[in-house]
Enzyme design. Structure first.
Site, mmCIF file in Angstrom:
data_model
loop_
_atom_site.group_PDB
_atom_site.id
_atom_site.type_symbol
_atom_site.label_atom_id
_atom_site.label_comp_id
_atom_site.label_asym_id
_atom_site.label_seq_id
_atom_site.Cartn_x
_atom_site.Cartn_y
_atom_site.Cartn_z
ATOM 1 N N HIS A 50 37.878 28.437 20.770
ATOM 2 C CA HIS A 50 39.330 28.842 19.890
ATOM 3 C C HIS A 50 40.189 27.936 19.706
ATOM 4 O O HIS A 50 40.366 28.008 17.947
ATOM 5 C CB HIS A 50 40.155 29.875 20.840
ATOM 6 C CG HIS A 50 40.660 31.017 19.996
ATOM 7 N ND1 HIS A 50 40.948 31.737 19.822
ATOM 8 C CD2 HIS A 50 41.877 30.425 20.028
ATOM 9 C CE1 HIS A 50 41.850 32.015 18.956
ATOM 10 N NE2 HIS A 50 43.007 31.343 19.192
ATOM 11 N N GLU A 51 40.792 27.084 20.550
ATOM 12 C CA GLU A 51 41.733 26.346 20.125
ATOM 13 C C GLU A 51 41.524 25.076 19.031
ATOM 14 O O GLU A 51 41.856 24.544 18.467
ATOM 15 C CB GLU A 51 42.521 25.310 21.553
ATOM 16 C CG GLU A 51 43.765 27.063 22.653
ATOM 17 C CD GLU A 51 43.675 27.473 21.688
ATOM 18 O OE1 GLU A 51 44.718 27.524 20.807
ATOM 19 O OE2 GLU A 51 44.365 28.260 22.671
ATOM 20 N N HIS A 57 40.809 26.036 15.765
ATOM 21 C CA HIS A 57 42.258 26.187 15.229
ATOM 22 C C HIS A 57 42.233 24.414 14.506
ATOM 23 O O HIS A 57 42.972 24.500 13.127
ATOM 24 C CB HIS A 57 43.383 26.263 15.640
ATOM 25 C CG HIS A 57 43.950 28.239 16.027
ATOM 26 N ND1 HIS A 57 44.350 28.753 15.063
ATOM 27 C CD2 HIS A 57 44.244 28.158 17.345
ATOM 28 C CE1 HIS A 57 44.641 29.961 15.765
ATOM 29 N NE2 HIS A 57 43.740 29.361 16.866
ATOM 30 N N TYR A 105 50.379 29.853 9.007
ATOM 31 C CA TYR A 105 49.961 31.254 10.589
ATOM 32 C C TYR A 105 50.843 32.460 10.096
ATOM 33 O O TYR A 105 52.080 32.354 11.106
ATOM 34 C CB TYR A 105 50.105 29.435 11.655
ATOM 35 C CG TYR A 105 50.056 29.991 12.705
ATOM 36 C CD1 TYR A 105 48.673 30.681 13.075
ATOM 37 C CD2 TYR A 105 50.189 30.565 13.844
ATOM 38 C CE1 TYR A 105 47.867 31.812 14.236
ATOM 39 C CE2 TYR A 105 50.094 30.826 15.220
ATOM 40 C CZ TYR A 105 48.133 31.800 15.482
ATOM 41 O OH TYR A 105 48.174 31.617 16.149
ATOM 42 N N GLU A 120 43.505 33.234 13.409
ATOM 43 C CA GLU A 120 42.768 33.161 14.698
ATOM 44 C C GLU A 120 41.761 34.292 14.829
ATOM 45 O O GLU A 120 41.084 34.026 15.621
ATOM 46 C CB GLU A 120 43.864 34.862 14.997
ATOM 47 C CG GLU A 120 45.189 34.384 15.559
ATOM 48 C CD GLU A 120 45.369 32.957 16.536
ATOM 49 O OE1 GLU A 120 44.011 33.806 17.426
ATOM 50 O OE2 GLU A 120 45.371 32.207 16.714
ATOM 51 N N ASP A 163 55.001 38.742 16.135
ATOM 52 C CA ASP A 163 54.002 37.980 16.149
ATOM 53 C C ASP A 163 53.482 37.360 14.798
ATOM 54 O O ASP A 163 51.839 37.402 14.219
ATOM 55 C CB ASP A 163 52.215 39.167 16.770
ATOM 56 C CG ASP A 163 50.978 38.427 16.181
ATOM 57 O OD1 ASP A 163 51.181 37.132 16.912
ATOM 58 O OD2 ASP A 163 50.539 38.566 16.831
ATOM 59 N N HIS A 167 47.680 37.922 15.623
ATOM 60 C CA HIS A 167 46.480 38.069 17.241
ATOM 61 C C HIS A 167 46.693 39.268 16.956
ATOM 62 O O HIS A 167 45.648 39.993 18.099
ATOM 63 C CB HIS A 167 47.083 37.800 18.268
ATOM 64 C CG HIS A 167 47.833 36.273 18.328
ATOM 65 N ND1 HIS A 167 49.186 36.090 17.815
ATOM 66 C CD2 HIS A 167 46.920 35.347 19.003
ATOM 67 C CE1 HIS A 167 48.665 34.579 18.488
ATOM 68 N NE2 HIS A 167 47.794 34.470 18.537
#
Ligand SMILES: [Zn+2]
Length: 533
Positions: free
Chosen positions: A358-359, A362, A373, A382, A439, A444
């Site tokens: 996931h990271e 990005h 974002y 996301e 958020d 998310h």
């Protein structure tokens, strides 16, 4: 309300409004055939010639030889327009598709009343940290619902809030126009690679024995151990050349080459798996498609010290992982085994393959669509990370793969579900999307809508609200992975919406698997099922 006009696939351009309208005027483009394509093909050439578009990036297509993809950033009198971008696909015969968004009716002068140095001083005062020489603010045109403003933009670590902020100052008055957290992390609300499993590590001889430097794969993959020095972490976060700030002295070291530190082993091994997935499945050479080094950091703050920090800092730097930019990932150490944080135990974040992937995704997004974002584009950012995180998990850990996110380290249950977003309070349908400001506008939270779409396109089934989707089936999951990868890396642009993601994935399905085929049907039905049209 902004005056939004949408150019649909194969439809004609709508007429311009006659009267001037206050506020930003985004023009969304999704041209793939017929008259719209012909018009946009000519229009892009003319905008390039008049320097209202600038080629930001060019990539050869890894699936169709001879095709190429350009990212064209919008300029107003030479100043970048924040979020304005087109993605053009072409071959020798001409333009094949144009997706993206341009802003129209920009009426601002481009000479700032507030100079760069004054802007930097104001930002430094707000953030409690001096801005280094390389971190000076950039002049941009910022589209807002109230109209266009000339602004100084900066992305910087603010020690006062222990956060990486994206911030825009009015270039005339110095007031803050808009700002948000740009830490691309796992979760906003909230928690043993640590599992004793044996893994092979690619390391190199170095100072003090062996170091976590993988020289077997094309990019350098390095894993760093901050040895529980918060000072080291802050020096790193404050530096304006974070890549140069990481040195050989920060590498994890093992004297006998029998690696027993689970967090270090997993950050290193999982980064390698993710690289391998992108290369073998999508022909992609790392995060930037040019083998930029991958750097991972863990052990910055001792778990036991969580009691000394605010909930926000525990949430960001203990029970979290994030992509910092420049190919650098940060993995929190979680919390001591006895601690329950928002109902869960939190283990070393690097221990979860889906979180690592996931990271790193990005990073892939950063070097392709650069989805902003916040709001819908942030939710797509996301969601794409969750999709690819899950895809990597199905590739390397098929025996235990699922559609939960982070379930290996946030126990019980993980932090999100792509199959049933509502189990975590996230929407599974566009009609119930989050519209608040928390958020970053629900990045998310609303990711649940696109996540559920991805799940349905693969597995099929009946959506909670009744629509039935004929999925491609788990055995064919690679088809949907390729469709989303192509759409998100080649067609989407920084300000993309859910509706554009639908158009882009349908286009990708047609190109890869044929018009009106089973894949296009699955993708189309899935978006409709989650209320995105
Ligand atoms: Zn994320």
């Amino acid at each position: 309300m902004p005056d939004t006009r949408t150019l649909l696939l194969g439809f004609a351009v709508l007429a311009l409004p006659g009267a001037a309208v206050a506020g930003e005027r985004p023009l969304r483009v999704a041209a793939a055939s017929g008259a719209p394509l012909a018009e946009w093909s000519a229009r892009v050439d003319s905008l390039l010639a008049s320097r209202q578009l600038l080629v930001r990036m060019t990539r050869d297509d890894t699936t169709f030889p001879g095709r190429r993809h350009e990212r064209l950033a919008q300029l107003h009198l030479g100043v970048p327009v924040w979020g304005g971008e087109l993605a053009r696909q072409s071959d020798a015969a001409g333009t094949l598709t144009v997706f993206g968004m341009l802003y129209e009716g920009i009426d601002v002068a481009t000479t700032p009343k507030l100079g760069r140095a004054d802007a930097a001083a104001r930002i430094a005062a707000q953030g409690g940290v001096p801005l280094g020489r390389a971190g000076g603010p950039e002049l941009v045109v910022l589209p807002l619902e109230s109209g266009y403003r000339l602004a100084w933009r900066v992305r910087a670590f603010f020690e006062r809030s222990f956060d990486v902020r994206q911030l825009f100052l009015d270039a005339a008055t110095g007031e803050t126009l808009v700002e948000w957290s740009d830490l691309q992390k796992q979760t906003a609300a909230l928690g043993t690679g640590v599992f004793g499993d044996q893994k092979k590590l690619s390391v190199s001889p170095g100072q003090g024995g062996f170091t976590t430097t993988d020289r077997l794969r094309p990019p350098l993959i390095s894993s760093y151990d901050f040895r529980y020095s918060v000072d080291r972490l802050i020096r790193f976060l404050n530096s304006f050349d974070p890549v140069a700030n990481l040195t050989a002295a920060d590498l994890a070291v093992d004297s006998d080459n029998v690696w027993t530190d689970g967090a270090v082993v997993d950050e290193h091994v999982h980064a390698g798996y993710t690289y391998d997935y992108y290369f073998t499945r999508h022909g992609r050479h790392g995060l930037d498609n040019a083998d930029i080094p991958i750097r991972s950091i863990t052990h910055a703050i001792r778990r036991e010290d969580w009691v000394f920090y605010t909930t926000e800092t525990v949430d960001s730097f203990f029970a979290n992982a994030f992509y910092l930019g420049d190919g650098i990932m940060y993995y929190g150490d979680g919390l001591p085994p006895g601690v329950v944080f928002f109902g869960q135990h939190v283990n070393y974040l690097a221990g979860a393959l889906d979180i690592v992937a996931h990271e790193l995704t990005h990073g892939v997004t950063d070097y392709s669509s650069a989805l902003i974002y916040r709001n819908e584009s942030g939710a797509l950012n996301e969601a794409f990370s969750d999709m690819m995180g899950t895809a990597v998990e199905f590739s390397f850990e098929p025996e235990k793969a699922d559609y939960l996110v982070g379930e290996d380290v946030f126990t019980p249950g993980g932090i999100r579900s792509m199959q049933n977003p509502q189990a975590f309070g996230d929407p599974d349908h566009y009609s119930i999307r989050f519209t608040g400001s928390g958020d970053n506008g629900g990045v998310h939270i609303n990711s649940g809508i696109a996540n559920n779409d991805y799940y349905l396109a693969i597995e099929g089934g009946r959506h909670r609200l009744g629509a039935t989707v004929q999925g491609v089936g788990g055995a064919n999951r690679a088809q949907i992975e390729r469709v989303f990868y192509r759409a998100f890396t080649a067609f989407l642009t920084p300000n993309a919406t859910f509706s554009q993601a639908r158009a882009a994935t349908i286009q990708a399905a047609r190109e890869l698997y044929g018009t009106s085929g089973a894949v296009e049907t699955a993708v189309t039905q899935a978006w409709s099922a989650v209320g995105v049209n």
